[in-house]
Design a protein around this motif. Structure first.
Motif, PDB file in Angstrom:
ATOM      1  N   HIS A 162      43.639  32.697  34.602  1.00 47.28           N
ATOM      2  CA  HIS A 162      43.073  32.104  35.662  1.00 47.28           C
ATOM      3  C   HIS A 162      42.330  30.687  35.247  1.00 47.28           C
ATOM      4  O   HIS A 162      41.890  29.730  35.813  1.00 47.28           O
ATOM      5  CB  HIS A 162      41.650  33.035  36.089  1.00 47.28           C
ATOM      6  CG  HIS A 162      42.282  34.215  36.993  1.00 47.28           C
ATOM      7  ND1 HIS A 162      41.484  34.811  37.893  1.00 47.28           N
ATOM      8  CD2 HIS A 162      43.390  34.503  37.199  1.00 47.28           C
ATOM      9  CE1 HIS A 162      42.411  35.833  38.503  1.00 47.28           C
ATOM     10  NE2 HIS A 162      43.366  35.603  38.096  1.00 47.28           N
ATOM     11  N   HIS A 164      39.387  30.670  33.709  1.00 45.09           N
ATOM     12  CA  HIS A 164      37.792  30.495  33.643  1.00 45.09           C
ATOM     13  C   HIS A 164      37.536  32.004  33.612  1.00 45.09           C
ATOM     14  O   HIS A 164      38.166  32.968  33.388  1.00 45.09           O
ATOM     15  CB  HIS A 164      37.225  30.290  35.038  1.00 45.09           C
ATOM     16  CG  HIS A 164      37.889  31.106  36.272  1.00 45.09           C
ATOM     17  ND1 HIS A 164      38.360  30.338  37.404  1.00 45.09           N
ATOM     18  CD2 HIS A 164      37.861  32.453  36.621  1.00 45.09           C
ATOM     19  CE1 HIS A 164      38.819  31.504  38.255  1.00 45.09           C
ATOM     20  NE2 HIS A 164      38.728  32.431  37.976  1.00 45.09           N
ATOM     21  N   HIS A 166      35.170  35.460  33.733  1.00 45.21           N
ATOM     22  CA  HIS A 166      34.832  36.683  34.830  1.00 45.21           C
ATOM     23  C   HIS A 166      33.469  37.500  34.346  1.00 45.21           C
ATOM     24  O   HIS A 166      33.153  37.351  33.371  1.00 45.21           O
ATOM     25  CB  HIS A 166      36.072  37.544  35.118  1.00 45.21           C
ATOM     26  CG  HIS A 166      37.071  36.923  35.762  1.00 45.21           C
ATOM     27  ND1 HIS A 166      38.510  37.812  35.598  1.00 45.21           N
ATOM     28  CD2 HIS A 166      37.302  35.773  36.449  1.00 45.21           C
ATOM     29  CE1 HIS A 166      39.188  36.664  36.140  1.00 45.21           C
ATOM     30  NE2 HIS A 166      38.874  35.713  36.580  1.00 45.21           N
ATOM     31  N   HIS A 173      35.614  37.259  42.104  1.00 44.00           N
ATOM     32  CA  HIS A 173      36.551  37.051  42.957  1.00 44.00           C
ATOM     33  C   HIS A 173      36.197  38.369  44.188  1.00 44.00           C
ATOM     34  O   HIS A 173      35.785  39.208  43.829  1.00 44.00           O
ATOM     35  CB  HIS A 173      38.063  37.260  42.600  1.00 44.00           C
ATOM     36  CG  HIS A 173      38.184  36.370  41.546  1.00 44.00           C
ATOM     37  ND1 HIS A 173      38.700  35.033  41.896  1.00 44.00           N
ATOM     38  CD2 HIS A 173      38.367  36.183  40.181  1.00 44.00           C
ATOM     39  CE1 HIS A 173      39.056  34.190  40.802  1.00 44.00           C
ATOM     40  NE2 HIS A 173      38.732  35.086  39.709  1.00 44.00           N
TER      41      HIS A 173
HETATM   42 ZN    ZN Z   1      39.490  34.586  37.978  1.00 47.51          ZN
END
Ligand code: ZN
Length: 173
Positions: A162, A164, A166, A173
């Protein structure tokens, strides 16, 4: 001879590409006025080496580990660039990201553009259209960071895919 201390290896994990780094920081301008302060909240978690922070700030973090503190002064050129003239644009309010219900002049907004989202400042708010200054709110400013590295860990495969971090302080998300 240098001994290895396997039980402490996590403590000394160094910041490099594909590490998730948690930092707290205070950000002031050249006059010492506070621009951002994360020291009371959840640390910012970011994925190192994926252009998630200003390049000069990531460079200063490279090789550091949890517990490190440092300050860093960035010129406007190293930060968000000089203030550009003629960067005012009238855009449909529906092109703004996030909640626009309480939109008013002076607010910092995110505008969806062909090149991706950009940070801007609302100047004049109409019913359907808003005039925005597309200069970044910190354009033209010298930025003084006080940074503390809180934690460093390996990124998960998902995070790397992704681009980035989490979890707490990162993306949800
Ligand atoms: Zn992500």
């Amino acid at each position: 001879m240098r001994r290895t201390l396997p039980h402490l290896s996590g403590t000394y994990m160094q910041i490099e590409k594909d590490k998730v780094v948690s930092i707290v920081y205070q950000l002031r301008d050249a006059a010492g006025e506070n621009l951002e302060d994360t020291s009371d909240g959840i640390p910012l978690a970011y994925l190192h080496g994926h252009d998630n922070l200003l390049a000069a700030l990531e460079k200063a973090l490279e090789g550091r580990s949890a517990g490190d503190k440092f300050d860093l002064t960035l010129s406007p050129e190293e930060a968000y660039g000089p203030v550009r003239e003629g960067a005012t644009q009238r855009v449909p309010i529906k092109h703004l990201l996030g909640n626009t219900k309480r939109l008013k002049a002076g607010m910092v907004v995110r505008v969806q553009t062909e090149k991706g989202p950009v940070t801007a400042t609302a100047l004049k708010v109409g019913k359907f259209m808003v005039d925005v200054d597309l200069n970044h709110p910190f354009a033209g400013k010298t930025l003084k960071f006080d940074v503390e590295v809180v934690a460093v860990r390996d990124a998960t495969a998902d995070e790397i895919a992704h681009g980035h971090a989490h979890g707490d302080g990162g993306h949800h998300h």
